[in-house]
Structures are given as structure tokens and as C-alpha cells.
Design a protein around this motif. Structure first.
Motif, mmCIF file in Angstrom:
data_model
loop_
_atom_site.group_PDB
_atom_site.id
_atom_site.type_symbol
_atom_site.label_atom_id
_atom_site.label_comp_id
_atom_site.label_asym_id
_atom_site.label_seq_id
_atom_site.Cartn_x
_atom_site.Cartn_y
_atom_site.Cartn_z
ATOM 1 N N SER A 56 0.845 -1.191 0.000
ATOM 2 C CA SER A 56 0.000 0.000 0.000
ATOM 3 C C SER A 56 0.881 1.241 0.000
ATOM 4 O O SER A 56 1.884 1.295 0.702
ATOM 5 C CB SER A 56 -0.902 0.000 1.235
ATOM 6 N N THR A 57 0.465 2.234 -0.794
ATOM 7 C CA THR A 57 1.298 3.426 -0.975
ATOM 8 C C THR A 57 0.550 4.706 -0.625
ATOM 9 O O THR A 57 -0.682 4.780 -0.749
ATOM 10 C CB THR A 57 1.792 3.531 -2.420
ATOM 11 N N LYS A 64 2.151 13.406 -6.535
ATOM 12 C CA LYS A 64 1.169 12.443 -7.043
ATOM 13 C C LYS A 64 1.091 12.503 -8.557
ATOM 14 O O LYS A 64 1.042 13.578 -9.146
ATOM 15 C CB LYS A 64 -0.207 12.727 -6.442
ATOM 16 N N GLY A 65 1.105 11.329 -9.175
ATOM 17 C CA GLY A 65 1.021 11.238 -10.622
ATOM 18 C C GLY A 65 2.365 11.368 -11.323
ATOM 19 O O GLY A 65 2.461 11.121 -12.532
ATOM 20 N N ARG A 66 3.406 11.740 -10.565
ATOM 21 C CA ARG A 66 4.740 11.894 -11.173
ATOM 22 C C ARG A 66 5.755 10.906 -10.593
ATOM 23 O O ARG A 66 6.633 10.429 -11.304
ATOM 24 C CB ARG A 66 5.262 13.318 -10.952
ATOM 25 N N PHE A 67 5.619 10.624 -9.294
ATOM 26 C CA PHE A 67 6.559 9.725 -8.613
ATOM 27 C C PHE A 67 5.865 8.406 -8.303
ATOM 28 O O PHE A 67 4.659 8.372 -8.021
ATOM 29 C CB PHE A 67 7.032 10.337 -7.289
ATOM 30 N N THR A 68 6.654 7.330 -8.324
ATOM 31 C CA THR A 68 6.143 6.003 -7.959
ATOM 32 C C THR A 68 7.115 5.322 -7.019
ATOM 33 O O THR A 68 8.303 5.188 -7.344
ATOM 34 C CB THR A 68 5.942 5.125 -9.203
ATOM 35 N N ILE A 69 6.614 4.898 -5.867
ATOM 36 C CA ILE A 69 7.434 4.154 -4.913
ATOM 37 C C ILE A 69 7.137 2.671 -5.090
ATOM 38 O O ILE A 69 5.985 2.275 -5.321
ATOM 39 C CB ILE A 69 7.170 4.613 -3.460
ATOM 40 N N SER A 70 8.188 1.861 -4.991
ATOM 41 C CA SER A 70 8.024 0.410 -5.082
ATOM 42 C C SER A 70 9.076 -0.258 -4.210
ATOM 43 O O SER A 70 9.996 0.404 -3.723
ATOM 44 C CB SER A 70 8.141 -0.063 -6.535
#
Length: 120
Positions: A56-57, A64-70
Motif C-alpha cells: 500500500s502506498t 502524485k502522478g509523477r513519482f512512484t514508490i516500489s
């Protein structure tokens, strides 16, 4: 002993992309919440994104909408993919990982920080 090592920062032009990595190593039983923070000159450190062990992120509104955490639990590593970078994203980026070391209680560990500069 637990260590966090960050990599991937650098200089990028506006609208460019970077990918940050934060690898945890040492006597680790389990990694729990992982997060990225950043601190710009003269400003307080702020939360950029967080990811639970289950995936869950949450994100700061500004990314928001530009960065992605994984994350990769097998490698005890967290990533931050940053796209459409803006000059206001310039900061030192820090990872924070809640780690349960073998035979110890869970505590938070911080990376050493990596500079991200967005400029033409």
C-alpha cells in the motif's frame, strides 16, 4: 548491524526522470514500512512517499502522478521512480526503513541521503 545505502541521485533537466534506490543490508529479520523523504535548503524534511510491506502506498500531493514508490522484499530494497521532474523537486532525498533486526525490536533506519538537482 544494519546499513542503508542510497543511489541514483544526480543532475537532471526539467521534465526528466531519475530512479532512486535504497538497499538495506545486515542482520535483518524483516523490513516493514519503507519511505522516501526530502529536504530542500532552508526547509524542513518532508515525506515524499511511503509503502507498506504489503504494497500500500501514499504520496505527498506535490508528487502524485509523477513519482512512484516500489519495493523488492527479497532484496530489502525500496525504489523511487521520479518522472516529469520540476526545479522545485530539487532536494536531498533520504530513505527511511522500519527494520526488525534479528533478535531485536523494530526501529527506523535512515539512508545517507542523495542529492537530486533539477535544472536546465
Amino acid at each position: 548491524q544494519v546499513q542503508l545505502v542510497e543511489s541514483g541521485g544526480g543532475l537532471v533537466q526539467p521534465r526528466g526522470s531519475l530512479r532512486l534506490s535504497c538497499a538495506s543490508s545486515g542482520s535483518i529479520f524483516r523490513t516493514n514500512d519503507m519511505a522516501w523523504y526530502r529536504q530542500a535548503p532552508g526547509k524542513q524534511r518532508e515525506l515524499v512517499a511511503r509503502i507498506t510491506r504489503g504494497g500500500s502506498t501514499t504520496y505527498a500531493d506535490s508528487v502524485k502522478g509523477r513519482f512512484t514508490i516500489s519495493r523488492d522484499n527479497a532484496k530489502n530494497t525500496v525504489y523511487l521512480q521520479m518522472n516529469s521532474l520540476k526545479p522545485e523537486d530539487t532536494a536531498v532525498y533520504y530513505c527511511k526503513v522500519d527494520i526488525e533486526p534479528i533478535g531485536q525490536f523494530t526501529r527506523s533506519y535512515w539512508g545517507q541521503g542523495t542529492q537530486v538537482t533539477v535544472s536546465s
